[in-house]
Design a protein around this motif. Structure first.
Motif, PDB file in Angstrom:
ATOM      1  N   LYS A  70      19.489 -30.690   0.863  1.00  0.00           N
ATOM      2  CA  LYS A  70      19.066 -31.995   1.385  1.00  0.00           C
ATOM      3  C   LYS A  70      17.758 -31.881   2.141  1.00  0.00           C
ATOM      4  O   LYS A  70      16.877 -32.752   2.036  1.00  0.00           O
ATOM      5  N   GLU A  71      17.603 -30.819   2.908  1.00  0.00           N
ATOM      6  CA  GLU A  71      16.371 -30.610   3.661  1.00  0.00           C
ATOM      7  C   GLU A  71      15.218 -30.251   2.740  1.00  0.00           C
ATOM      8  O   GLU A  71      14.090 -30.749   2.900  1.00  0.00           O
ATOM      9  N   LEU A  72      15.479 -29.411   1.755  1.00  0.00           N
ATOM     10  CA  LEU A  72      14.419 -28.983   0.844  1.00  0.00           C
ATOM     11  C   LEU A  72      13.849 -30.145   0.032  1.00  0.00           C
ATOM     12  O   LEU A  72      12.645 -30.195  -0.226  1.00  0.00           O
ATOM     13  N   LEU A  73      14.713 -31.077  -0.358  1.00  0.00           N
ATOM     14  CA  LEU A  73      14.265 -32.192  -1.186  1.00  0.00           C
ATOM     15  C   LEU A  73      13.305 -33.123  -0.446  1.00  0.00           C
ATOM     16  O   LEU A  73      12.586 -33.911  -1.076  1.00  0.00           O
ATOM     17  N   ILE A 122      24.200 -35.401  -2.751  1.00  0.00           N
ATOM     18  CA  ILE A 122      24.666 -35.572  -4.121  1.00  0.00           C
ATOM     19  C   ILE A 122      23.637 -35.051  -5.111  1.00  0.00           C
ATOM     20  O   ILE A 122      23.951 -34.764  -6.269  1.00  0.00           O
ATOM     21  N   GLN A 123      22.403 -34.902  -4.662  1.00  0.00           N
ATOM     22  CA  GLN A 123      21.320 -34.457  -5.519  1.00  0.00           C
ATOM     23  C   GLN A 123      21.311 -32.940  -5.662  1.00  0.00           C
ATOM     24  O   GLN A 123      21.670 -32.210  -4.738  1.00  0.00           O
ATOM     25  N   ASN A 124      20.893 -32.455  -6.822  1.00  0.00           N
ATOM     26  CA  ASN A 124      20.778 -31.028  -7.082  1.00  0.00           C
ATOM     27  C   ASN A 124      19.333 -30.587  -6.916  1.00  0.00           C
ATOM     28  O   ASN A 124      18.417 -31.420  -6.918  1.00  0.00           O
ATOM     29  N   ILE A 125      19.128 -29.301  -6.800  1.00  0.00           N
ATOM     30  CA  ILE A 125      17.776 -28.754  -6.831  1.00  0.00           C
ATOM     31  C   ILE A 125      17.691 -27.811  -8.032  1.00  0.00           C
ATOM     32  O   ILE A 125      18.660 -27.146  -8.389  1.00  0.00           O
TER      33      ILE A 125
END
Length: 288
Positions: free
Chosen positions: A7-10, A42-45
Protein backbone atom coordinates in the motif's frame (compact mmCIF):
# COMPACT_ATOMS: atom_id res chain seq x y z
CA UNK A 1 16.27 -4.76 4.51
CA UNK A 2 12.99 -4.09 6.35
CA UNK A 3 9.96 -4.81 4.19
CA UNK A 4 7.72 -2.05 2.89
CA UNK A 5 4.00 -2.69 2.61
CA UNK A 6 2.55 -2.66 -0.89
CA UNK A 7 0.00 0.00 0.00
CA UNK A 8 2.84 2.38 0.81
CA UNK A 9 4.86 1.48 -2.28
CA UNK A 10 1.94 2.12 -4.63
CA UNK A 11 1.83 5.74 -3.46
CA UNK A 12 5.62 6.21 -3.56
CA UNK A 13 7.43 8.14 -6.29
CA UNK A 14 9.84 5.65 -7.91
CA UNK A 15 13.47 6.77 -8.08
CA UNK A 16 15.15 3.38 -8.26
CA UNK A 17 15.33 3.17 -4.48
CA UNK A 18 15.97 -0.29 -2.96
CA UNK A 19 12.90 -1.94 -1.44
CA UNK A 20 11.85 -5.30 -0.04
CA UNK A 21 8.37 -6.74 -0.60
CA UNK A 22 7.03 -9.84 1.13
CA UNK A 23 3.70 -11.41 0.34
CA UNK A 24 1.83 -14.13 -1.53
CA UNK A 25 1.95 -14.78 -5.25
CA UNK A 26 -1.29 -14.08 -7.07
CA UNK A 27 0.00 -14.86 -10.57
CA UNK A 28 3.29 -15.59 -12.32
CA UNK A 29 3.38 -14.90 -16.06
CA UNK A 30 5.94 -15.63 -18.75
CA UNK A 31 8.51 -16.72 -16.17
CA UNK A 32 9.03 -12.99 -15.59
CA UNK A 33 6.11 -11.06 -14.09
CA UNK A 34 5.13 -11.85 -10.49
CA UNK A 35 1.94 -10.32 -9.06
CA UNK A 36 2.27 -10.06 -5.26
CA UNK A 37 -0.25 -9.16 -2.58
CA UNK A 38 0.54 -8.69 1.13
CA UNK A 39 -2.95 -7.86 2.47
CA UNK A 40 -2.24 -4.17 3.09
CA UNK A 41 -4.37 -3.26 0.07
CA UNK A 42 -6.59 -5.00 -2.46
CA UNK A 43 -4.12 -3.94 -5.13
CA UNK A 44 -1.12 -6.06 -6.13
CA UNK A 45 2.37 -4.96 -7.03
CA UNK A 46 4.27 -6.39 -9.96
CA UNK A 47 7.79 -7.70 -9.49
CA UNK A 48 9.84 -8.34 -12.62
CA UNK A 49 12.48 -11.05 -12.49
CA UNK A 50 15.24 -11.78 -15.01
CA UNK A 51 14.49 -15.43 -15.74
CA UNK A 52 17.64 -15.84 -17.81
CA UNK A 53 19.72 -15.17 -14.71
CA UNK A 54 17.53 -17.14 -12.29
CA UNK A 55 17.87 -20.81 -11.44
CA UNK A 56 15.18 -22.86 -13.18
CA UNK A 57 14.40 -24.81 -10.03
CA UNK A 58 13.65 -21.55 -8.21
CA UNK A 59 11.40 -20.34 -11.04
CA UNK A 60 9.31 -23.53 -10.77
CA UNK A 61 8.68 -22.78 -7.09
CA UNK A 62 7.10 -19.38 -7.88
CA UNK A 63 3.52 -20.63 -7.95
CA UNK A 64 0.16 -19.08 -7.10
CA UNK A 65 -0.18 -19.04 -3.32
CA UNK A 66 3.54 -19.29 -2.63
CA UNK A 67 4.93 -16.92 0.01
CA UNK A 68 7.95 -14.99 -1.24
CA UNK A 69 10.31 -12.16 -0.41
CA UNK A 70 11.73 -9.99 -3.18
CA UNK A 71 14.33 -7.24 -2.92
CA UNK A 72 15.15 -4.87 -5.73
CA UNK A 73 14.68 -1.39 -7.14
CA UNK A 74 11.36 0.48 -7.22
CA UNK A 75 10.94 1.81 -10.76
CA UNK A 76 8.22 3.38 -12.87
CA UNK A 77 6.11 0.74 -14.59
CA UNK A 78 5.51 0.70 -18.33
CA UNK A 79 2.53 -1.60 -17.90
CA UNK A 80 -1.07 -0.48 -17.79
CA UNK A 81 -2.91 -0.06 -14.50
CA UNK A 82 0.18 0.31 -12.33
CA UNK A 83 2.49 3.23 -11.61
CA UNK A 84 5.38 1.33 -10.06
CA UNK A 85 6.97 -2.09 -10.07
CA UNK A 86 9.92 -3.83 -8.47
CA UNK A 87 12.92 -4.83 -10.56
CA UNK A 88 14.01 -7.94 -8.67
CA UNK A 89 17.60 -8.45 -7.63
CA UNK A 90 17.02 -11.13 -5.00
CA UNK A 91 14.14 -13.56 -4.48
CA UNK A 92 13.55 -15.98 -1.62
CA UNK A 93 10.77 -18.55 -1.29
CA UNK A 94 9.43 -18.30 2.27
CA UNK A 95 6.75 -20.93 1.79
CA UNK A 96 6.08 -23.28 -1.10
CA UNK A 97 2.59 -23.92 -2.46
CA UNK A 98 1.36 -26.85 -4.53
CA UNK A 99 -0.15 -25.12 -7.54
CA UNK A 100 -2.28 -28.14 -8.44
CA UNK A 101 -3.87 -28.36 -4.98
CA UNK A 102 -4.17 -24.63 -4.20
CA UNK A 103 -7.91 -23.77 -4.49
CA UNK A 104 -7.65 -20.02 -5.09
CA UNK A 105 -6.68 -19.87 -8.75
CA UNK A 106 -7.30 -16.81 -10.93
CA UNK A 107 -9.31 -18.84 -13.44
CA UNK A 108 -11.54 -20.30 -10.71
CA UNK A 109 -13.81 -17.97 -8.76
CA UNK A 110 -14.92 -19.84 -5.63
CA UNK A 111 -18.36 -19.17 -4.19
CA UNK A 112 -18.81 -17.80 -0.68
CA UNK A 113 -20.29 -21.14 0.33
CA UNK A 114 -17.19 -22.96 -0.87
CA UNK A 115 -14.96 -20.50 1.00
CA UNK A 116 -16.62 -21.67 4.22
CA UNK A 117 -14.87 -25.00 3.63
CA UNK A 118 -11.42 -23.40 3.36
CA UNK A 119 -11.56 -20.91 6.24
CA UNK A 120 -7.75 -20.97 6.55
CA UNK A 121 -7.39 -19.51 3.03
CA UNK A 122 -10.51 -17.42 2.44
CA UNK A 123 -8.95 -14.29 3.93
CA UNK A 124 -6.60 -14.26 0.92
CA UNK A 125 -9.51 -13.59 -1.44
CA UNK A 126 -10.30 -10.03 -2.52
CA UNK A 127 -13.74 -10.22 -0.92
CA UNK A 128 -12.65 -11.24 2.56
CA UNK A 129 -9.58 -8.99 2.48
CA UNK A 130 -11.69 -5.99 1.51
CA UNK A 131 -14.33 -6.76 4.16
CA UNK A 132 -11.75 -6.99 6.94
CA UNK A 133 -9.93 -3.79 5.91
CA UNK A 134 -13.23 -1.89 5.85
CA UNK A 135 -14.26 -3.42 9.17
CA UNK A 136 -10.93 -2.40 10.70
CA UNK A 137 -11.29 1.16 9.40
CA UNK A 138 -14.81 1.40 10.81
CA UNK A 139 -13.78 0.06 14.23
CA UNK A 140 -10.93 2.56 14.40
CA UNK A 141 -13.24 5.40 13.36
CA UNK A 142 -15.81 4.40 16.00
CA UNK A 143 -13.26 4.67 18.79
CA UNK A 144 -11.79 7.90 17.43
CA UNK A 145 -15.23 9.49 17.02
CA UNK A 146 -16.22 8.90 20.64
CA UNK A 147 -12.76 9.55 22.06
CA UNK A 148 -12.54 12.93 20.34
CA UNK A 149 -15.88 13.87 21.89
CA UNK A 150 -14.90 13.00 25.44
CA UNK A 151 -16.67 9.65 25.75
CA UNK A 152 -15.26 6.86 27.93
CA UNK A 153 -15.09 3.36 26.47
CA UNK A 154 -16.44 0.80 28.95
CA UNK A 155 -16.31 -2.97 28.70
CA UNK A 156 -19.55 -4.63 29.71
CA UNK A 157 -19.81 -8.36 30.54
CA UNK A 158 -20.09 -10.92 27.76
CA UNK A 159 -21.35 -13.56 30.22
CA UNK A 160 -24.17 -12.13 32.31
CA UNK A 161 -27.32 -12.92 34.23
CA UNK A 162 -29.09 -9.89 32.74
CA UNK A 163 -31.52 -10.10 29.83
CA UNK A 164 -31.29 -6.33 29.20
CA UNK A 165 -34.99 -5.60 29.27
CA UNK A 166 -35.79 -8.70 27.23
CA UNK A 167 -33.83 -7.48 24.19
CA UNK A 168 -33.83 -10.89 22.53
CA UNK A 169 -33.62 -14.67 22.92
CA UNK A 170 -30.46 -15.67 24.77
CA UNK A 171 -27.77 -18.32 24.51
CA UNK A 172 -27.42 -20.13 27.81
CA UNK A 173 -23.99 -20.57 29.38
CA UNK A 174 -23.42 -23.52 31.69
CA UNK A 175 -20.81 -25.97 32.94
CA UNK A 176 -23.42 -28.52 33.94
CA UNK A 177 -23.43 -31.97 32.32
CA UNK A 178 -26.33 -31.73 29.88
CA UNK A 179 -26.73 -35.51 29.96
CA UNK A 180 -27.14 -35.51 33.74
CA UNK A 181 -28.64 -32.21 34.85
CA UNK A 182 -29.12 -31.72 38.61
CA UNK A 183 -32.68 -31.06 39.63
CA UNK A 184 -34.17 -29.36 42.71
CA UNK A 185 -37.18 -30.50 44.71
CA UNK A 186 -39.52 -28.80 42.24
CA UNK A 187 -37.99 -30.75 39.35
CA UNK A 188 -36.30 -27.73 37.81
CA UNK A 189 -32.62 -27.47 36.91
CA UNK A 190 -30.62 -26.67 40.02
CA UNK A 191 -28.33 -23.85 38.88
CA UNK A 192 -26.81 -23.63 42.36
CA UNK A 193 -24.48 -26.39 41.21
CA UNK A 194 -23.48 -24.46 38.11
CA UNK A 195 -20.25 -22.45 37.80
CA UNK A 196 -21.83 -19.11 38.75
CA UNK A 197 -24.45 -20.57 41.05
CA UNK A 198 -27.23 -19.10 38.95
CA UNK A 199 -28.62 -19.10 35.42
CA UNK A 200 -26.37 -17.16 33.00
CA UNK A 201 -26.27 -16.35 29.30
CA UNK A 202 -24.31 -14.55 26.60
CA UNK A 203 -25.10 -10.84 26.55
CA UNK A 204 -27.79 -9.42 24.29
CA UNK A 205 -26.86 -5.84 25.19
CA UNK A 206 -24.55 -3.86 27.44
CA UNK A 207 -27.23 -1.22 27.92
CA UNK A 208 -27.99 -1.67 31.61
CA UNK A 209 -24.34 -1.72 32.66
CA UNK A 210 -23.67 1.24 30.37
CA UNK A 211 -26.41 3.27 32.01
CA UNK A 212 -24.82 2.83 35.42
CA UNK A 213 -21.48 4.12 34.12
CA UNK A 214 -23.14 7.09 32.40
CA UNK A 215 -24.57 8.13 35.77
CA UNK A 216 -21.00 8.44 37.07
CA UNK A 217 -18.82 9.24 34.05
CA UNK A 218 -21.26 11.31 32.01
CA UNK A 219 -20.78 10.13 28.43
CA UNK A 220 -19.80 6.52 27.77
CA UNK A 221 -20.05 3.99 24.96
CA UNK A 222 -19.82 0.22 24.64
CA UNK A 223 -18.60 -1.57 21.55
CA UNK A 224 -18.37 -5.33 21.70
CA UNK A 225 -19.83 -8.71 20.76
CA UNK A 226 -23.53 -9.29 21.25
CA UNK A 227 -25.49 -12.54 20.87
CA UNK A 228 -29.10 -13.24 19.91
CA UNK A 229 -30.53 -16.75 19.79
CA UNK A 230 -33.20 -15.84 17.27
CA UNK A 231 -33.93 -18.62 14.79
CA UNK A 232 -34.30 -16.29 11.81
CA UNK A 233 -32.29 -17.30 8.76
CA UNK A 234 -32.25 -13.94 7.02
CA UNK A 235 -29.55 -11.46 6.04
CA UNK A 236 -30.82 -9.14 8.80
CA UNK A 237 -30.58 -11.58 11.72
CA UNK A 238 -27.21 -12.62 13.12
CA UNK A 239 -26.48 -14.92 16.01
CA UNK A 240 -23.38 -12.81 16.80
CA UNK A 241 -22.60 -9.18 15.95
CA UNK A 242 -20.79 -6.19 17.39
CA UNK A 243 -23.01 -3.45 18.78
CA UNK A 244 -22.30 0.20 19.60
CA UNK A 245 -24.26 1.65 22.52
CA UNK A 246 -23.58 5.22 23.66
CA UNK A 247 -25.16 6.33 26.93
CA UNK A 248 -25.19 10.04 27.82
CA UNK A 249 -26.14 11.87 30.98
CA UNK A 250 -27.79 15.31 30.63
CA UNK A 251 -28.89 14.60 27.06
CA UNK A 252 -32.32 14.74 25.45
CA UNK A 253 -33.80 13.15 22.33
CA UNK A 254 -32.61 15.93 20.03
CA UNK A 255 -29.07 15.59 21.36
CA UNK A 256 -29.22 11.84 20.83
CA UNK A 257 -30.43 12.29 17.25
CA UNK A 258 -27.73 14.85 16.51
CA UNK A 259 -25.02 12.51 17.82
CA UNK A 260 -26.32 9.60 15.74
CA UNK A 261 -26.36 11.70 12.56
CA UNK A 262 -22.88 13.07 13.21
CA UNK A 263 -21.63 9.56 13.98
CA UNK A 264 -22.90 8.06 10.71
CA UNK A 265 -21.49 10.91 8.62
CA UNK A 266 -18.11 10.58 10.33
CA UNK A 267 -17.84 6.80 9.88
CA UNK A 268 -18.89 6.90 6.23
CA UNK A 269 -16.48 9.74 5.42
CA UNK A 270 -13.59 7.95 7.13
CA UNK A 271 -14.18 4.70 5.24
CA UNK A 272 -14.51 6.53 1.92
CA UNK A 273 -11.23 8.33 2.56
CA UNK A 274 -9.23 5.29 3.70
CA UNK A 275 -10.78 2.31 1.89
CA UNK A 276 -11.66 3.65 -1.56
CA UNK A 277 -10.05 0.75 -3.52
CA UNK A 278 -12.00 -1.75 -1.42
CA UNK A 279 -15.26 0.16 -1.88
CA UNK A 280 -14.66 0.35 -5.63
CA UNK A 281 -14.16 -3.42 -5.62
CA UNK A 282 -17.52 -3.90 -3.86
CA UNK A 283 -19.19 -1.60 -6.41
CA UNK A 284 -17.76 -3.62 -9.31
CA UNK A 285 -18.87 -6.89 -7.71
CA UNK A 286 -22.36 -5.55 -7.14
CA UNK A 287 -22.72 -4.30 -10.70
CA UNK A 288 -21.25 -7.50 -12.12
Amino acid sequence: MKRTKIKELLSTTPTGQPVTVQGWVRTFRNNQFISINDGSTIQNIQAVIDFTATDEALLKRITTGACISVSGDLIASLGKGQAVEVKVKELTILGDCDAEAYPLQLKNRPSLEYLREIAHLRSRTNTFGAVMRVRHAMAYAIHKFFNDRGFTYVHTPVITGSDAEGAGAMFKVTTLDLNKLPKNEAGHIDYKEDFFGRETNLTVSGQLEGETYALALGDIYTFGPTFRAENSNTTRHLAEFWMIEPEMAFCDLKGNMALAEEFLKYIIAHVMDTCRPDLEFFAREQSG
